[in-house]
Write a protein that holds these residues in place. Structure first.
Motif, PDB file in Angstrom:
ATOM      1  N   SER A 248      31.232  43.312  52.290  1.00 54.67           N
ATOM      2  CA  SER A 248      31.351  42.300  51.234  1.00 54.67           C
ATOM      3  C   SER A 248      30.651  42.756  49.958  1.00 54.67           C
ATOM      4  CB  SER A 248      30.771  40.962  51.717  1.00 54.67           C
ATOM      5  OG  SER A 248      31.568  40.419  52.741  1.00 54.67           O
ATOM      6  N   PHE A 249      29.418  43.265  50.089  1.00 58.53           N
ATOM      7  CA  PHE A 249      28.714  43.776  48.914  1.00 58.53           C
ATOM      8  C   PHE A 249      29.407  45.026  48.381  1.00 58.53           C
ATOM      9  CE2 PHE A 249      25.105  41.433  50.936  1.00 58.53           C
ATOM     10  CZ  PHE A 249      24.924  40.512  49.906  1.00 58.53           C
ATOM     11  N   ALA A 250      30.013  45.799  49.280  1.00 56.37           N
ATOM     12  CA  ALA A 250      30.734  46.995  48.847  1.00 56.37           C
ATOM     13  C   ALA A 250      31.866  46.636  47.891  1.00 56.37           C
ATOM     14  CB  ALA A 250      31.292  47.734  50.064  1.00 56.37           C
ATOM     15  N   PHE A 251      32.583  45.549  48.182  1.00 57.73           N
ATOM     16  CA  PHE A 251      33.655  45.118  47.279  1.00 57.73           C
ATOM     17  C   PHE A 251      33.101  44.747  45.910  1.00 57.73           C
ATOM     18  CE2 PHE A 251      36.573  44.472  50.939  1.00 57.73           C
ATOM     19  CZ  PHE A 251      37.718  45.017  50.386  1.00 57.73           C
ATOM     20  N   ALA A 252      32.017  43.997  45.880  1.00 54.40           N
ATOM     21  CA  ALA A 252      31.431  43.584  44.604  1.00 54.40           C
ATOM     22  C   ALA A 252      30.971  44.797  43.806  1.00 54.40           C
ATOM     23  CB  ALA A 252      30.258  42.639  44.854  1.00 54.40           C
ATOM     24  N   HIS A 253      30.280  45.725  44.455  1.00 55.28           N
ATOM     25  CA  HIS A 253      29.797  46.911  43.754  1.00 55.28           C
ATOM     26  C   HIS A 253      30.955  47.773  43.253  1.00 55.28           C
ATOM     27  CE1 HIS A 253      25.839  46.516  46.217  1.00 55.28           C
ATOM     28  NE2 HIS A 253      25.772  45.847  45.093  1.00 55.28           N
ATOM     29  N   ALA A 254      32.005  47.908  44.081  1.00 53.62           N
ATOM     30  CA  ALA A 254      33.152  48.729  43.688  1.00 53.62           C
ATOM     31  C   ALA A 254      33.875  48.142  42.482  1.00 53.62           C
ATOM     32  CB  ALA A 254      34.110  48.880  44.862  1.00 53.62           C
ATOM     33  N   ALA A 255      34.092  46.834  42.481  1.00 48.37           N
ATOM     34  CA  ALA A 255      34.769  46.195  41.351  1.00 48.37           C
ATOM     35  C   ALA A 255      33.954  46.375  40.074  1.00 48.37           C
ATOM     36  CB  ALA A 255      34.995  44.715  41.630  1.00 48.37           C
ATOM     37  N   HIS A 256      32.655  46.180  40.163  1.00 49.73           N
ATOM     38  CA  HIS A 256      31.806  46.365  38.980  1.00 49.73           C
ATOM     39  C   HIS A 256      31.814  47.816  38.527  1.00 49.73           C
ATOM     40  CE1 HIS A 256      30.334  42.315  38.653  1.00 49.73           C
ATOM     41  NE2 HIS A 256      29.810  42.316  39.865  1.00 49.73           N
TER      42      HIS A 256
ATOM     43  N   LEU B 128      34.213  49.896  38.682  1.00 46.43           N
ATOM     44  CA  LEU B 128      35.472  50.157  37.980  1.00 46.43           C
ATOM     45  C   LEU B 128      35.596  49.355  36.683  1.00 46.43           C
ATOM     46  CD1 LEU B 128      37.973  50.201  40.976  1.00 46.43           C
ATOM     47  CD2 LEU B 128      37.243  52.169  39.601  1.00 46.43           C
ATOM     48  N   GLY B 129      34.664  48.448  36.443  1.00 43.98           N
ATOM     49  CA  GLY B 129      34.750  47.596  35.261  1.00 43.98           C
ATOM     50  C   GLY B 129      35.785  46.506  35.391  1.00 43.98           C
ATOM     51  N   ALA B 130      36.161  46.173  36.630  1.00 42.11           N
ATOM     52  CA  ALA B 130      37.162  45.121  36.883  1.00 42.11           C
ATOM     53  C   ALA B 130      36.448  43.781  36.969  1.00 42.11           C
ATOM     54  CB  ALA B 130      37.922  45.416  38.162  1.00 42.11           C
ATOM     55  N   LYS B 131      36.634  42.947  35.958  1.00 41.24           N
ATOM     56  CA  LYS B 131      35.977  41.643  35.948  1.00 41.24           C
ATOM     57  C   LYS B 131      36.854  40.547  36.550  1.00 41.24           C
ATOM     58  CE  LYS B 131      33.266  42.808  31.839  1.00 41.24           C
ATOM     59  NZ  LYS B 131      32.940  42.447  30.427  1.00 41.24           N
TER      60      LYS B 131
ATOM     61  N   GLY C 121      52.861  40.697  46.996  1.00 43.06           N
ATOM     62  CA  GLY C 121      52.906  39.247  46.961  1.00 43.06           C
ATOM     63  C   GLY C 121      51.645  38.606  46.423  1.00 43.06           C
ATOM     64  N   ALA C 122      50.520  39.301  46.533  1.00 41.49           N
ATOM     65  CA  ALA C 122      49.238  38.723  46.128  1.00 41.49           C
ATOM     66  C   ALA C 122      48.805  39.125  44.727  1.00 41.49           C
ATOM     67  CB  ALA C 122      48.159  39.137  47.118  1.00 41.49           C
ATOM     68  N   ASP C 123      49.427  40.140  44.156  1.00 44.51           N
ATOM     69  CA  ASP C 123      48.990  40.626  42.843  1.00 44.51           C
ATOM     70  C   ASP C 123      49.185  39.548  41.776  1.00 44.51           C
ATOM     71  OD1 ASP C 123      47.962  42.398  40.985  1.00 44.51           O
ATOM     72  OD2 ASP C 123      49.908  43.316  40.582  1.00 44.51           O
ATOM     73  N   HIS C 124      48.398  39.678  40.714  1.00 48.86           N
ATOM     74  CA  HIS C 124      48.451  38.721  39.616  1.00 48.86           C
ATOM     75  C   HIS C 124      48.376  39.516  38.308  1.00 48.86           C
ATOM     76  CE1 HIS C 124      47.170  35.547  36.835  1.00 48.86           C
ATOM     77  NE2 HIS C 124      47.562  34.658  37.755  1.00 48.86           N
ATOM     78  N   PRO C 125      49.180  39.158  37.294  1.00 48.23           N
ATOM     79  CA  PRO C 125      49.203  39.955  36.055  1.00 48.23           C
ATOM     80  C   PRO C 125      47.856  40.027  35.348  1.00 48.23           C
ATOM     81  CG  PRO C 125      50.450  37.904  35.807  1.00 48.23           C
ATOM     82  CD  PRO C 125      50.173  38.067  37.259  1.00 48.23           C
ATOM     83  N   GLU C 126      46.984  39.040  35.557  1.00 46.49           N
ATOM     84  CA  GLU C 126      45.686  39.061  34.890  1.00 46.49           C
ATOM     85  C   GLU C 126      44.622  39.827  35.675  1.00 46.49           C
ATOM     86  OE1 GLU C 126      44.346  35.189  33.869  1.00 46.49           O
ATOM     87  OE2 GLU C 126      46.183  34.646  32.794  1.00 46.49           O
ATOM     88  N   ALA C 127      44.928  40.172  36.909  1.00 42.80           N
ATOM     89  CA  ALA C 127      43.949  40.875  37.741  1.00 42.80           C
ATOM     90  C   ALA C 127      43.824  42.328  37.291  1.00 42.80           C
ATOM     91  CB  ALA C 127      44.356  40.816  39.201  1.00 42.80           C
ATOM     92  N   GLN C 128      42.585  42.787  37.154  1.00 41.76           N
ATOM     93  CA  GLN C 128      42.325  44.178  36.799  1.00 41.76           C
ATOM     94  C   GLN C 128      42.191  45.061  38.035  1.00 41.76           C
ATOM     95  OE1 GLN C 128      38.873  42.878  34.523  1.00 41.76           O
ATOM     96  NE2 GLN C 128      39.764  43.789  32.683  1.00 41.76           N
ATOM     97  N   ALA C 129      42.125  44.445  39.200  1.00 39.60           N
ATOM     98  CA  ALA C 129      42.104  45.171  40.465  1.00 39.60           C
ATOM     99  C   ALA C 129      42.572  44.219  41.562  1.00 39.60           C
ATOM    100  CB  ALA C 129      40.707  45.689  40.786  1.00 39.60           C
TER     101      ALA C 129
ATOM    102  N   THR D 290      37.830  58.471  41.844  1.00 42.33           N
ATOM    103  CA  THR D 290      38.170  59.436  40.798  1.00 42.33           C
ATOM    104  C   THR D 290      37.584  59.071  39.441  1.00 42.33           C
ATOM    105  OG1 THR D 290      40.271  58.277  40.408  1.00 42.33           O
ATOM    106  CG2 THR D 290      40.316  60.174  41.883  1.00 42.33           C
ATOM    107  N   ARG D 291      37.365  57.788  39.190  1.00 39.82           N
ATOM    108  CA  ARG D 291      36.839  57.362  37.899  1.00 39.82           C
ATOM    109  C   ARG D 291      35.318  57.457  37.847  1.00 39.82           C
ATOM    110  NH1 ARG D 291      40.045  51.847  36.055  1.00 39.82           N
ATOM    111  NH2 ARG D 291      42.168  52.670  36.174  1.00 39.82           N
ATOM    112  N   GLU D 292      34.830  57.742  36.658  1.00 38.68           N
ATOM    113  CA  GLU D 292      33.382  57.663  36.451  1.00 38.68           C
ATOM    114  C   GLU D 292      32.981  56.194  36.424  1.00 38.68           C
ATOM    115  OE1 GLU D 292      31.012  60.083  36.280  1.00 38.68           O
ATOM    116  OE2 GLU D 292      32.662  61.330  36.977  1.00 38.68           O
ATOM    117  N   PRO D 293      31.813  55.864  36.979  1.00 41.59           N
ATOM    118  CA  PRO D 293      31.386  54.463  36.974  1.00 41.59           C
ATOM    119  C   PRO D 293      31.208  53.913  35.561  1.00 41.59           C
ATOM    120  CG  PRO D 293      29.575  55.893  37.618  1.00 41.59           C
ATOM    121  CD  PRO D 293      30.813  56.750  37.577  1.00 41.59           C
ATOM    122  N   ILE D 294      31.522  52.630  35.382  1.00 42.54           N
ATOM    123  CA  ILE D 294      31.327  51.962  34.109  1.00 42.54           C
ATOM    124  C   ILE D 294      29.834  51.693  33.929  1.00 42.54           C
ATOM    125  CG2 ILE D 294      31.849  49.893  32.764  1.00 42.54           C
ATOM    126  CD1 ILE D 294      34.255  51.712  33.171  1.00 42.54           C
TER     127      ILE D 294
END
Length: 243
Positions: free
Chosen positions: A106-114, A116-119, A174-182, A236-240
């Protein structure tokens, strides 16, 4: 050699870990120790028992003997079900029992999204809707905006483990949303290690999956970075750098 330890409940998609180890292509070893799943049910009472301190502690000695430098509880639902503060308590107890830096999926998801800069994120869950909603609440506590949540109503990890790439892609679409950054797929029982590039190509955005982010979290705890394009944007991306 960097040895990373994972406590994995039962047997569903643990073969993602040797696959990921191969894709990392470096001096990193992923050691998986299985914990007793108890009742296999995506139901709050069963999940609380699955993630109990006693069940997690039972696998700690084997990980210590393996030489692991960090340990991650490789279960999303069995960590976020405790809530934000409870999940912190769970990890602290695990770290104390193991004598190692510790975290959970669960914390891994939060850290990964941050990282990538995905808010803003969308959730593609295998769980019933009430359990998926608990994950959304956890992510909100982590400072993320959840723009959509889709549950699949699957009760057991055993059933999730039978899904192939076609079912995973259909869930993601089916779950994707146009406003989602990830897009987030939060179930370590779901096989995803072989299809992350296909998911990201299909959706045109980073995709975070449970076993992928779990491994990234262990690497973070061990202060290691690895470039592995087959594991998606997260590898592959550098952390934000947060301002």
């Amino acid at each position: 050699m960097t040895a990373l330890g994972f406590l994995y409940p039962g047997h569903s998609a643990e073969d993602d870990y040797p696959r990921i180890e191969q894709l990392l292509g470096s001096d990193i070893r992923l050691q998986v120790v299985h914990t007793d799943i108890g009742e296999d049910a995506h139901r709050v009472d069963a999940l609380l028992e699955m993630g109990s301190a006693a069940r997690l502690a039972s696998g700690v000695e084997e990980l210590r003997l393996s030489g692991a430098e960090a340990v991650v509880w490789a279960c999303t639902s069995g960590s976020f079900v405790y809530g934000w503060e409870g999940a912190h308590d769970q990890v602290r107890a695990l770290a104390l029992a193991a004598g190692l830096p510790a975290s959970s999926t669960s914390f891994a998801f939060a850290h990964a999204a941050h990282e990538l800069g995905a808010k803003r994120v969308a959730i593609a869950a295998t769980y019933p809707d009430d359990v998926a909603a608990l994950f959304a609440s956890f992510l909100t506590e982590a400072g993320l905006e959840v723009v959509s949540v889709r549950g699949s109503g699957i009760i057991t990890a055993a059933e999730v483990g039978t899904w192939g790439e076609a079912e995973v892609l259909a869930l993601a679409r089916g779950a994707d949303h146009p406003e989602a950054q990830a897009l987030l797929l939060p179930d370590t029982a779901l096989h995803t290690a072989s299809c992350i590039p296909a998911l990201e190509k299909e959706l045109g955005k980073p995709v975070l999956t449970a076993n992928q982010v779990t491994v990234r979290e262990a690497l973070r705890l061990a202060d290691r970075r690895v470039n592995a394009p087959e594991l998606g944007a997260l590898f592959t991306r550098e952390p934000i750098v947060q301002a």
